[in-house]
Enzyme design. Structure first.
Site, PDB file in Angstrom:
ATOM      1  CD  GLU A   1       2.191  -0.550   4.286  1.00  0.00           C
ATOM      2  OE1 GLU A   1       2.856  -0.553   5.337  1.00  0.00           O
ATOM      3  OE2 GLU A   1       2.667  -0.860   3.168  1.00  0.00           O
TER       4      GLU A   1
ATOM      5  CG  HIS B   1       4.034  -4.268   4.041  1.00  0.00           C
ATOM      6  ND1 HIS B   1       3.872  -3.459   2.943  1.00  0.00           N
ATOM      7  CD2 HIS B   1       4.842  -5.278   3.647  1.00  0.00           C
ATOM      8  CE1 HIS B   1       4.551  -3.954   1.926  1.00  0.00           C
ATOM      9  NE2 HIS B   1       5.147  -5.050   2.324  1.00  0.00           N
TER      10      HIS B   1
ATOM     11  CB  CYS C   1       8.155  -3.179   2.217  1.00  0.00           C
ATOM     12  SG  CYS C   1       8.597  -4.833   1.658  1.00  0.00           S
TER      13      CYS C   1
HETATM   14  N1  GLN Z   1      10.465  -7.112  -2.933  1.00  0.00           N
HETATM   15  C1  GLN Z   1       9.814  -5.870  -3.211  1.00  0.00           C
HETATM   16  C2  GLN Z   1      10.748  -4.908  -3.949  1.00  0.00           C
HETATM   17  O1  GLN Z   1      11.846  -5.207  -4.209  1.00  0.00           O
HETATM   18  C3  GLN Z   1       9.324  -5.195  -1.967  1.00  0.00           C
HETATM   19  C4  GLN Z   1       8.145  -5.954  -1.443  1.00  0.00           C
HETATM   20  C5  GLN Z   1       7.181  -5.132  -0.666  1.00  0.00           C
HETATM   21  O2  GLN Z   1       7.164  -3.904  -0.662  1.00  0.00           O
HETATM   22  N2  GLN Z   1       6.305  -5.839  -0.030  1.00  0.00           N
HETATM   23  O3  GLN Z   1      10.320  -3.854  -4.262  1.00  0.00           O
END
Ligand code: GLN
Length: 285
Positions: free
Chosen positions: A260, A258, A100
């Site tokens: 995790e 995610h 992410c």
């Molecule tokens: N939108 C977040 C970012 O730009 C990422 C979101 C996440 O890691 N759940 O960092």
């Protein structure tokens, strides 16, 4: 066999500047237990939180967790970790996985970044679109079919065939695969009103003759692209093919979601197997 047995101590770091780093450490421990039942060799894993350059230097591989990429980038900048991280990923080329926000940081280019407030580490020749699915309340779960999980996986037939339940929280997608160029992605500097934050480290891999190869699409989220409001960028995607949510290029792996947070260790097991291979190659060559 002999060469694999040579590698018994492996240190995997999780960047612990912000975000879900502890969850990764827990799942790595679970994954290592599963691996130990599959392997004949006794292996000693160290899973360690990374906040400083010496801690990073002790690692054979690294995970960049989910969280907030703007915050991670800011803390990394303040603690002088951006350049060491770029060296780790793009010069030393050790195995690195971003989830992410981690994927955003590992992209060579990112859309909708915080202007003047965000830097990228780079390493994956892709452009990501941040917050692709919208705000926090538009977070969702989806069952993914990830083909790489069933390759040579003997965790049990039911288990390895079952889809991977993935959590998407303000997730990015990979909206474009970029050609590899040494140094900055120049062509990415200004595309309409897109805000782009290219990596600044000169890529030495090409000079050192390391073949980075193509970006490989490791997973897609089918059926979403068609339902989304198509702007200029999403319109370039093949709606049938779905959104790209997992990619790999050389030593770098990235997922939009995610793993995790689900407690399902299958991707961690798979990735640790890649790490063993890479560390083995590095130490025996
Ligand atoms: N939108 C977040 C970012 O730009 C990422 C979101 C996440 O890691 N759940 O960092």
């Amino acid at each position: 066999m002999g060469s694999i047995e040579g590698v018994t101590n492996i240190t995997v770091g999780v960047l612990a500047l912000q975000g879900a780093f502890n969850e990764h450490v827990q799942l790595l421990r679970q994954a290592a237990k599963i691996l130990s039942t599959k392997e004949t060799v006794e292996r000693t894993w160290s899973f360690t939180e990374v906040r400083t350059e010496p801690e990073l230097r002790s690692c054979d591989a690294l995970i960049l967790p989910g969280g907030e990429s703007t915050a991670i980038s800011l803390v990394a900048q303040r603690s002088n970790m951006l350049e060491p991280l770029r060296d780790f990923v793009k010069v030393t080329r050790k195995p690195t996985w971003g989830t992410c926000a981690g994927l955003i940081l590992l992209a060579e280019s990112a859309n909708r970044t915080k202007k003047g407030g965000q830097e990228l580490i780079g390493g994956l020749d892709v452009r990501v679109n941040r917050n692709h699915f919208g705000r926090q309340i538009e977070s969702f779960e989806a069952d993914l079919n990830l083909p790489f999980l069933s390759d040579g996986d003997d965790l049990g037939s039911d288990k390895h065939r079952s889809p991977f339940r993935a959590i998407f929280i303000r997730a990015p997608i990979v909206e474009k695969l970029l050609p590899h160029v040494a140094g900055e992605q120049q062509g990415e500097a200004s595309i309409g009103d897109t805000i782009v934050a290219p990596s600044r480290t000169i890529d030495e891999s090409v000079a050192r003759g390391i073949n980075l190869g193509e970006v490989e699409i490791m997973g897609t989220l089918p059926g979403r692209a068609a339902a989304l409001k198509t702007d200029e960028n999403t319109g370039k995607l093949d709606a049938e093919a779905g959104d790209i949510i997992a990619v790999r290029q050389a030593n770098v792996f990235g997922t939009s979601f995610h793993p995790e947070l689900t407690g399902d260790p299958r991707i961690h097991v798979w990735w640790l197997e890649q790490v063993i291979e890479a560390v083995n190659l590095r130490r025996t060559s």
